[in-house]
Scaffold this motif. Structure first.
Motif, short mmCIF file in Angstrom:
data_model
loop_
_atom_site.label_atom_id
_atom_site.label_comp_id
_atom_site.label_asym_id
_atom_site.label_seq_id
_atom_site.Cartn_x
_atom_site.Cartn_y
_atom_site.Cartn_z
N TYR A 44 0.73 -1.38 -0.13
CA TYR A 44 0.07 -0.06 -0.28
C TYR A 44 0.83 1.29 0.04
CZ TYR A 44 -3.92 -3.54 1.46
OH TYR A 44 -4.59 -4.50 1.58
N LEU A 45 0.86 1.71 -0.80
CA LEU A 45 1.74 4.01 -0.76
C LEU A 45 0.35 4.39 -0.73
CD1 LEU A 45 4.25 4.90 -2.10
CD2 LEU A 45 3.27 4.97 -4.14
N LEU A 46 0.65 5.34 0.18
CA LEU A 46 -0.14 6.44 1.13
C LEU A 46 0.95 7.56 0.01
CD1 LEU A 46 -2.41 7.86 1.63
CD2 LEU A 46 -0.94 8.11 4.63
N VAL A 47 -0.16 8.52 -0.85
CA VAL A 47 0.60 9.75 -1.20
C VAL A 47 0.12 11.07 -0.64
CG1 VAL A 47 1.28 10.95 -3.47
CG2 VAL A 47 0.99 8.55 -3.87
N THR A 48 1.19 12.47 0.04
CA THR A 48 0.37 12.73 0.42
C THR A 48 0.89 14.07 0.15
OG1 THR A 48 -0.21 12.02 2.82
CG2 THR A 48 -0.22 13.95 2.72
N TYR A 58 -9.16 6.17 -3.81
CA TYR A 58 -9.21 8.03 -4.06
C TYR A 58 -10.33 9.06 -3.82
CZ TYR A 58 -7.18 12.47 -6.49
OH TYR A 58 -6.88 13.68 -6.99
N PRO A 59 -10.42 9.59 -2.92
CA PRO A 59 -9.12 10.15 -1.74
C PRO A 59 -8.99 8.91 -0.95
CG PRO A 59 -11.03 11.39 -0.83
CD PRO A 59 -11.78 10.38 -2.60
N ALA A 60 -8.04 8.99 0.35
CA ALA A 60 -7.63 8.21 1.09
C ALA A 60 -8.75 8.56 2.56
CB ALA A 60 -5.90 8.21 1.49
N ILE A 61 -10.28 8.14 2.16
CA ILE A 61 -10.48 8.24 3.27
C ILE A 61 -11.62 6.92 3.85
CG2 ILE A 61 -13.00 9.24 3.58
CD1 ILE A 61 -12.53 11.74 2.05
N VAL A 62 -12.05 6.06 4.45
CA VAL A 62 -12.69 5.43 4.98
C VAL A 62 -13.77 5.14 5.91
CG1 VAL A 62 -12.67 2.84 5.94
CG2 VAL A 62 -10.72 3.16 3.97
N VAL A 110 -14.15 9.69 7.14
CA VAL A 110 -12.51 9.86 7.87
C VAL A 110 -11.16 9.69 7.30
CG1 VAL A 110 -11.18 9.99 10.00
CG2 VAL A 110 -13.89 9.34 10.23
N GLU A 111 -10.57 10.55 6.91
CA GLU A 111 -9.06 10.59 5.84
C GLU A 111 -8.17 9.55 7.17
OE1 GLU A 111 -7.78 14.37 3.98
OE2 GLU A 111 -6.01 14.20 4.98
N ILE A 112 -7.45 9.06 5.96
CA ILE A 112 -6.32 8.29 6.86
C ILE A 112 -5.31 8.87 6.65
CG2 ILE A 112 -4.75 6.63 6.23
CD1 ILE A 112 -7.64 4.79 4.50
N LEU A 128 2.20 5.15 8.73
CA LEU A 128 2.80 4.78 9.00
C LEU A 128 3.33 3.70 10.34
CD1 LEU A 128 4.80 7.79 8.30
CD2 LEU A 128 4.60 5.30 6.88
N THR A 129 2.30 4.03 11.61
CA THR A 129 3.02 2.74 12.57
C THR A 129 1.64 2.10 12.92
OG1 THR A 129 1.12 5.24 13.68
CG2 THR A 129 3.36 4.62 13.84
N ALA A 130 0.59 1.87 12.21
CA ALA A 130 -0.33 0.39 11.87
C ALA A 130 0.43 -0.69 12.40
CB ALA A 130 -1.08 0.58 10.75
N GLU A 131 0.10 -1.70 13.41
CA GLU A 131 0.80 -3.08 13.27
C GLU A 131 0.85 -3.69 12.47
OE1 GLU A 131 2.15 -4.51 16.82
OE2 GLU A 131 3.12 -1.74 17.29
N GLY A 132 1.14 -4.31 11.84
CA GLY A 132 1.35 -5.85 10.80
C GLY A 132 0.19 -5.61 9.93
N ARG A 133 -0.02 -6.81 9.33
CA ARG A 133 -0.79 -7.18 8.32
C ARG A 133 -2.18 -6.59 8.65
NH1 ARG A 133 -2.66 -12.72 5.54
NH2 ARG A 133 -4.35 -11.71 4.42
N GLN A 134 -2.39 -6.82 10.37
CA GLN A 134 -4.07 -6.81 10.63
C GLN A 134 -3.59 -5.19 10.95
OE1 GLN A 134 -5.48 -8.67 13.45
NE2 GLN A 134 -7.03 -7.97 13.83
N GLY A 135 -3.18 -4.53 11.19
CA GLY A 135 -3.66 -3.51 10.82
C GLY A 135 -3.55 -1.95 10.50
N ILE A 136 -2.97 -2.90 9.09
CA ILE A 136 -2.86 -1.89 7.68
C ILE A 136 -3.66 -2.30 7.41
CG2 ILE A 136 -0.79 -1.69 5.62
CD1 ILE A 136 0.73 -3.07 7.24
N GLU A 137 -4.03 -3.53 7.13
CA GLU A 137 -5.51 -3.70 5.97
C GLU A 137 -6.75 -3.05 7.15
OE1 GLU A 137 -5.50 -7.66 6.04
OE2 GLU A 137 -4.30 -8.08 4.23
N GLU A 138 -7.28 -3.19 8.41
CA GLU A 138 -7.77 -2.54 9.22
C GLU A 138 -8.39 -1.34 8.53
OE1 GLU A 138 -9.72 -1.46 13.33
OE2 GLU A 138 -7.67 -3.32 13.24
N LEU A 139 -7.55 -0.58 8.16
CA LEU A 139 -6.95 1.65 8.46
C LEU A 139 -7.24 1.52 7.38
CD1 LEU A 139 -5.80 3.62 9.94
CD2 LEU A 139 -3.48 3.16 8.57
N VAL A 140 -7.10 0.62 5.94
CA VAL A 140 -6.98 0.97 4.87
C VAL A 140 -8.48 0.70 4.07
CG1 VAL A 140 -4.62 1.46 4.35
CG2 VAL A 140 -6.00 -1.15 3.62
#
Length: 513
Positions: free
Chosen positions: A96-100, A472-476, A479-481, A487-499
């Motif tokens: 996953y690549l977040l562009v800001t 696009y946009p980075a909103i789930v 709420v914007e991510i 960058l601080t989401a923990e592991g696969r589960q944390g990243i996938e939950e966040l996005v």
């Protein structure tokens, strides 16, 4: 992970609190988010004509995320080196690549690849734009780029030399490869007027495990930069098929360029799978030419257990082992390679048949048997390993599916095609027989414990899913991510939950010809 977000509603470990089924992240910049919700997926935005000659303000583009999958070789390892066919398929482990976008006053472009420890920035005006935009060197976004320009690679070197100077040699090698890949694409697709940005990368794909991690990252970078230079349209549900195919091929071409900066002479298969998803049938009879690749869009999504033996392996050593066997016993070795090729062709025919049903126990068992046969043939070539055989024994003992090595062998990873979940309720049948109700032990849970006890690394994933996608946009959940929690989401589960990965009806969009 070293850092932890502790602001507001973010837990110290980087995973957000959930409230009423939604993620309660900080709702800052609400008015900007309202604007973001109205933005088209990756559409070109028309500029309004300023009134009375006044210069209109230019608001920042919203953050967005691009994602691409890893891959496994499903059938045909080693045979493909000798001109036979192979099938590779996407897995649901993704990058996953977040562009800001930053304020124009910053004039920097930054990489924050947390999982490999890369954190580097360049001043945009200082980059070698003249070399890349020279009339004889400049490539268009729609060009068929099949090789690197050595003069352009050379022009980049002073700007790569100061990447991670204090890192250990092995880590620095990875950092330089990633930075080189990005910078070549950025200089090729951007300009001195490109917006200052931070490109933050997270990946759930193990590195150096034969799972296409670098290709996944190259596809993410290619797609993000093409979006920013407005060279893509869509993806959207009503997009016509040939247009979606053109967009995917554009991403794929530039991702291949990124792979060349990392691997020198990649086959192009990994980035093709990461771009298109599903699976590909590929064959390379002449190594002076690219392989023949056919996208298998009919390839079904199948439940898969991916296990890393954590046994270091050398692809070149295993390839050399098969070549030596073929030299000593040409007739026997050719017979094995031909048999592996026959399995690959058979699988292609099976999944292309209208009668194939991925929900059918019979159809899955047919594929499973071919998994087992393919592994046995690879073992006969001498490319298995005691840890791979131990893993197969544990899976067979649990009775949960069919296992084979994937990739070069000699260690590395194995994949298990899982059996369909049985519908029989054993505890109910026991009660009907007058016996005390007793819930049987879950064989998968028992297997997981054994794998953990013996040092194997397990990933539950699916085979044959989507390719490159865009949020696009980075909103789930409205709420914007934000970059910090990403960058601080923990592991696969944390990243996938966040996005919001894998959630039906969400804002993720995919090019689906």
């Amino acid at each position: 992970m070293n850092g932890s977000a502790t602001n507001g509603t973010t837990k110290p470990n980087g995973v957000r609190h959930a409230t009423n089924g939604t993620h309660a992240r900080s709702k800052s910049r609400e008015s900007a988010e309202d604007t973001h919700k109205e933005a088209p997926a990756v559409a070109n935005t028309l500029k309004r004509i300023p009134m009375h000659g006044r210069k209109e303000s230019n608001p920042l583009a919203p953050p967005f995320i691009v994602s691409a999958p890893g891959k496994v070789i499903v059938f045909g390892e080693h045979a493909v080196v000798h001109g036979k066919a192979a099938i590779a398929a996407a897995i649901s482990l993704r990058s996953y690549l977040l562009v800001t976008t930053l304020s124009k006053s910053k004039r920097t472009v930054s990489l924050k690849f947390t999982d490999i420890g890369l954190d580097h920035a360049w001043n945009i005006p200082d980059l070698p734009w003249k070399a890349f935009q020279h009339p004889t060197k400049k490539k268009k976004y729609y060009d068929m780029v099949t090789s690197l320009d050595p003069d352009l690679v050379e022009a980049m070197q002073p700007h790569i030399a100061n990447v991670s100077p204090d890192a250990k040699p092995e880590a620095r090698k990875i950092h330089i490869a990633a930075a080189s890949s990005f910078l070549y694409l950025f200089l090729s697709l951007g300009s001195e007027l490109s917006p200052p940005c931070i490109y933050a990368m997270r990946s759930a794909i193990p590195i150096a495990a034969g799972l296409g991690s670098s290709a996944s990252i190259s596809v993410c970078m290619s797609a993000a930069l093409l979006i920013q230079c407005r060279a893509l349209s869509g993806p959207h549900p009503d997009q016509i098929s040939h247009e979606a195919e053109e967009q995917l091929e554009r991403i794929n071409r530039w991702a291949f360029v990124g792979e060349m900066l990392i691997h020198g002479t990649p086959s192009g298969v990994d980035n093709t799978v990461a771009t298109h998803g599903r699976a590909v049938l590929f064959q390379r009879k002449d190594y002076s030419k690219p392989p023949a690749v056919k996208i298998l869009r009919e390839f079904p999504e199948l439940p898969l257990l991916l296990v890393n033996t954590r046994q270091p392996k050398s692809t070149s050593a295993e390839v050399a082992k098969v070549a030596a066997l073929k030299q000593r016993h040409p007739t026997v070795a050719d017979g094995i390679l031909d048999s592996i090729d026959a399995i690959t062709r058979s699988v292609h025919e099976i999944i292309s048949d209208e009668t194939f049903d991925p929900r059918s126990e019979e159809s899955i068992a047919h594929l499973g048997e071919l998994f087992s046969i393919n592994h046995a043939l690879l073992t006969a070539l001498g490319v298995s390993h005691p840890k791979l055989e131990r893993l197969r024994y544990l899976v067979d003992e649990a009775g949960v599916g069919w296992t084979k090595l994937t990739g070069a062998g000699g260690g590395g990873c194995a994949i298990t095609l899982l059996r369909p979940t049985p519908s029989t309720n054993h505890s109910t049948s026991s009660q009907l027989n007058g016996e005390a109700a007793h819930e049987p032990e879950d064989p998968m849970r028992l297997l997981e414990q054994k794998l953990q006890d013996e040092g194997f690394e397990r990933y539950e994933t699916t085979l044959g899913g989507d390719g490159v996608g865009v949020l696009y946009p980075a909103i789930v959940d409205d709420v914007e991510i934000h970059q910090e929690e990403f960058l601080t989401a923990e592991g696969r589960q944390g990243i996938e939950e966040l996005v919001g990965a894998g959630r039906d009806g969400e804002a993720w969009k995919y090019w689906r010809p």
